[in-house]
Scaffold this active site. Structure first.
Site, PDB file in Angstrom:
ATOM      1  N   ASN A   9       0.866  -1.174   0.000  1.00 50.89           N
ATOM      2  CA  ASN A   9       0.000   0.000   0.000  1.00 50.89           C
ATOM      3  C   ASN A   9       0.907   1.230   0.000  1.00 50.89           C
ATOM      4  O   ASN A   9       1.490   1.564   1.023  1.00 50.89           O
ATOM      5  CB  ASN A   9      -0.897  -0.040   1.248  1.00 50.89           C
ATOM      6  CG  ASN A   9      -1.760   1.202   1.388  1.00 50.89           C
ATOM      7  OD1 ASN A   9      -1.817   2.034   0.471  1.00 50.89           O
ATOM      8  ND2 ASN A   9      -2.426   1.342   2.531  1.00 50.89           N
ATOM      9  N   LYS A  11       0.065   4.226  -0.208  1.00 48.04           N
ATOM     10  CA  LYS A  11      -0.598   5.402   0.392  1.00 48.04           C
ATOM     11  C   LYS A  11      -0.395   6.615  -0.531  1.00 48.04           C
ATOM     12  O   LYS A  11      -0.408   6.439  -1.745  1.00 48.04           O
ATOM     13  CB  LYS A  11      -0.093   5.625   1.822  1.00 48.04           C
ATOM     14  CG  LYS A  11      -0.189   4.329   2.648  1.00 48.04           C
ATOM     15  CD  LYS A  11      -0.009   4.502   4.115  1.00 48.04           C
ATOM     16  CE  LYS A  11      -0.131   3.155   4.816  1.00 48.04           C
ATOM     17  NZ  LYS A  11      -0.056   3.254   6.276  1.00 48.04           N
ATOM     18  N   HIS A  94      -9.371   0.924   4.988  1.00 48.17           N
ATOM     19  CA  HIS A  94      -8.090   1.173   5.660  1.00 48.17           C
ATOM     20  C   HIS A  94      -8.315   2.119   6.841  1.00 48.17           C
ATOM     21  O   HIS A  94      -9.154   3.018   6.768  1.00 48.17           O
ATOM     22  CB  HIS A  94      -7.081   1.770   4.674  1.00 48.17           C
ATOM     23  CG  HIS A  94      -5.701   1.787   5.245  1.00 48.17           C
ATOM     24  ND1 HIS A  94      -5.264   2.761   6.120  1.00 48.17           N
ATOM     25  CD2 HIS A  94      -4.672   0.911   5.108  1.00 48.17           C
ATOM     26  CE1 HIS A  94      -4.017   2.485   6.480  1.00 48.17           C
ATOM     27  NE2 HIS A  94      -3.636   1.367   5.880  1.00 48.17           N
ATOM     28  N   GLU A  96      -6.757   4.590   7.848  1.00 44.63           N
ATOM     29  CA  GLU A  96      -6.621   6.020   7.522  1.00 44.63           C
ATOM     30  C   GLU A  96      -7.902   6.557   6.873  1.00 44.63           C
ATOM     31  O   GLU A  96      -8.277   7.714   7.091  1.00 44.63           O
ATOM     32  CB  GLU A  96      -5.384   6.228   6.618  1.00 44.63           C
ATOM     33  CG  GLU A  96      -4.104   6.036   7.428  1.00 44.63           C
ATOM     34  CD  GLU A  96      -2.931   5.454   6.663  1.00 44.63           C
ATOM     35  OE1 GLU A  96      -2.910   5.530   5.419  1.00 44.63           O
ATOM     36  OE2 GLU A  96      -2.010   4.915   7.322  1.00 44.63           O
ATOM     37  N   GLU A 166      -5.016  -4.934  10.548  1.00 48.10           N
ATOM     38  CA  GLU A 166      -4.002  -3.903  10.758  1.00 48.10           C
ATOM     39  C   GLU A 166      -4.302  -3.150  12.051  1.00 48.10           C
ATOM     40  O   GLU A 166      -5.125  -2.223  12.055  1.00 48.10           O
ATOM     41  CB  GLU A 166      -4.005  -2.906   9.593  1.00 48.10           C
ATOM     42  CG  GLU A 166      -3.779  -3.542   8.239  1.00 48.10           C
ATOM     43  CD  GLU A 166      -3.198  -2.550   7.242  1.00 48.10           C
ATOM     44  OE1 GLU A 166      -2.099  -2.822   6.754  1.00 48.10           O
ATOM     45  OE2 GLU A 166      -3.823  -1.506   6.977  1.00 48.10           O
ATOM     46  N   GLY A 172       2.589   2.449  10.768  1.00 45.12           N
ATOM     47  CA  GLY A 172       3.510   3.578  10.619  1.00 45.12           C
ATOM     48  C   GLY A 172       4.226   3.977  11.893  1.00 45.12           C
ATOM     49  O   GLY A 172       4.808   5.056  11.959  1.00 45.12           O
ATOM     50  N   SER A 212       3.783  -1.890  10.338  1.00 50.06           N
ATOM     51  CA  SER A 212       5.228  -1.902  10.600  1.00 50.06           C
ATOM     52  C   SER A 212       5.901  -3.221  10.228  1.00 50.06           C
ATOM     53  O   SER A 212       6.854  -3.642  10.888  1.00 50.06           O
ATOM     54  CB  SER A 212       5.507  -1.522  12.068  1.00 50.06           C
ATOM     55  OG  SER A 212       5.072  -0.193  12.318  1.00 50.06           O
TER      56      SER A 212
HETATM   57  P1  13P Z   1       3.199   0.531   7.636  1.00 49.96           P
HETATM   58  O1  13P Z   1       3.734  -0.749   7.034  1.00 49.96           O
HETATM   59  O2  13P Z   1       3.882   1.757   7.109  1.00 49.96           O
HETATM   60  O3  13P Z   1       3.124   0.467   9.121  1.00 49.96           O
HETATM   61  O4  13P Z   1       1.687   0.679   7.097  1.00 49.96           O
HETATM   62  C1  13P Z   1       0.839  -0.413   7.194  1.00 49.96           C
HETATM   63  C2  13P Z   1      -0.392  -0.122   6.420  1.00 49.96           C
HETATM   64  O5  13P Z   1      -1.175   0.735   6.787  1.00 49.96           O
HETATM   65  C3  13P Z   1      -0.630  -0.882   5.186  1.00 49.96           C
HETATM   66  O6  13P Z   1      -1.913  -0.684   4.696  1.00 49.96           O
END
Ligand code: 13P
Length: 249
Positions: A9, A11, A94, A96, A166, A172, A212
């Site tokens: 992803n 983002k 997601h 976010e 997740e 993150g 992560s």
């Molecule tokens: P990170 O791997 O940067 O922690 O993000 C995970 C994520 O949100 C994947 O959709």
């Protein structure tokens, strides 16, 4: 057996088409385990150009879509448009999107149903906040997020769904879930699906871990019996993404 699955992803990264192109060129040269299904999700603007240059054994996903086919919905992309563009996957729900863009479990469920009905496969994301984990609500939160979809999933082909667990506190932050924490929650998710949908669906649905994930921690997580792969954010923008794809090799 469930196929190992790794999603990247991106983002809202990288910040230019040129940088996206060089990222894809690196991935195109990597030695990837052919047993892993690989899907990358660039920003919407780059979905089509990335699809045109990426190796054929890597599939492309959108990071979001709406539930309507067309109409007066400024800024949205429809599932039908993605199918028309030859994009096979979409990420929905997601954290976010849920947090920053106020998407409710009901909206995510409606979008998921519409995406599947249009012919897309969906990477359906769920997960708890730190506060929810610390108060023992992890399984209940995941269930609530899944239940909203189960409620509208009559006669849905569950082979079109991949679940991504997740935990919000791991996204993150560099704080990866332990393999025991991931395994326990994935098992709880399967137990819920077994009762709410069917034992067959619970057994066949792929459940990815996200939050992560790095080349350093992916191997141990990948050994857990209920962890069927990863949804990778930050590390999917680096050459180590190939090592994560190869976590079981
Ligand atoms: P990170 O791997 O940067 O922690 O993000 C995970 C994520 O949100 C994947 O959709």
């Amino acid at each position: 057996a469930r196929q190992f699955f790794v999603g990247g992803n991106f983002k809202l990264n990288p910040a230019s088409l040129q940088a996206s192109t060089s990222l894809i060129e690196t991935l195109n040269k990597a030695d990837l385990d052919p047993a892993t299904e690989v899907v990358i999700a660039p920003p919407a603007l780059y979905v089509i150009p990335v699809q045109q240059i990426v190796r054929k054994d890597v599939k492309v996903a959108a990071q979001n879509c709406y539930f309507k086919e067309s109409g007066a919905f400024t800024g949205e992309i429809s599932p039908k448009q993605l199918v028309d563009a030859g994009i096979p996957y979409v990420i929905l729900g997601h954290s976010e999107r849920r947090t920053l863009f106020h998407e409710t479990s009901e909206l995510v469920a409606t979008k998921t149903r519409a995406a599947i009905d249009a012919g897309l496969k969906v990477i359906f994301c769920i997960g708890e906040t730190l506060e929810q984990r610390e108060s023992g609500q992890t399984a209940a939160v995941c269930e609530e997020q899944l239940k909203a979809f189960v409620d509208v999933a009559k006669e849905v082909d569950w082979s079109k769904i991949v679940i991504a667990y997740e935990p919000v506190w791991a996204i993150g932050t560099g704080k990866v879930a332990t393999s025991a924490q991931a395994q326990e929650t994935h098992k709880d998710i399967r137990a819920y699906l077994s009762t709410a949908v069917s034992p067959a669906v619970a057994n066949s649905v792929q459940i990815l871990y996200g939050g992560s994930v790095t080349a350093g921690n992916c191997k141990e997580l990948a050994q857990q019996p209920d962890v069927d792969g990863f949804l990778v954010g930050g590390a999917s923008l680096k050459p180590e993404f190939a090592d994560i794809i190869n976590a079981r090799k």
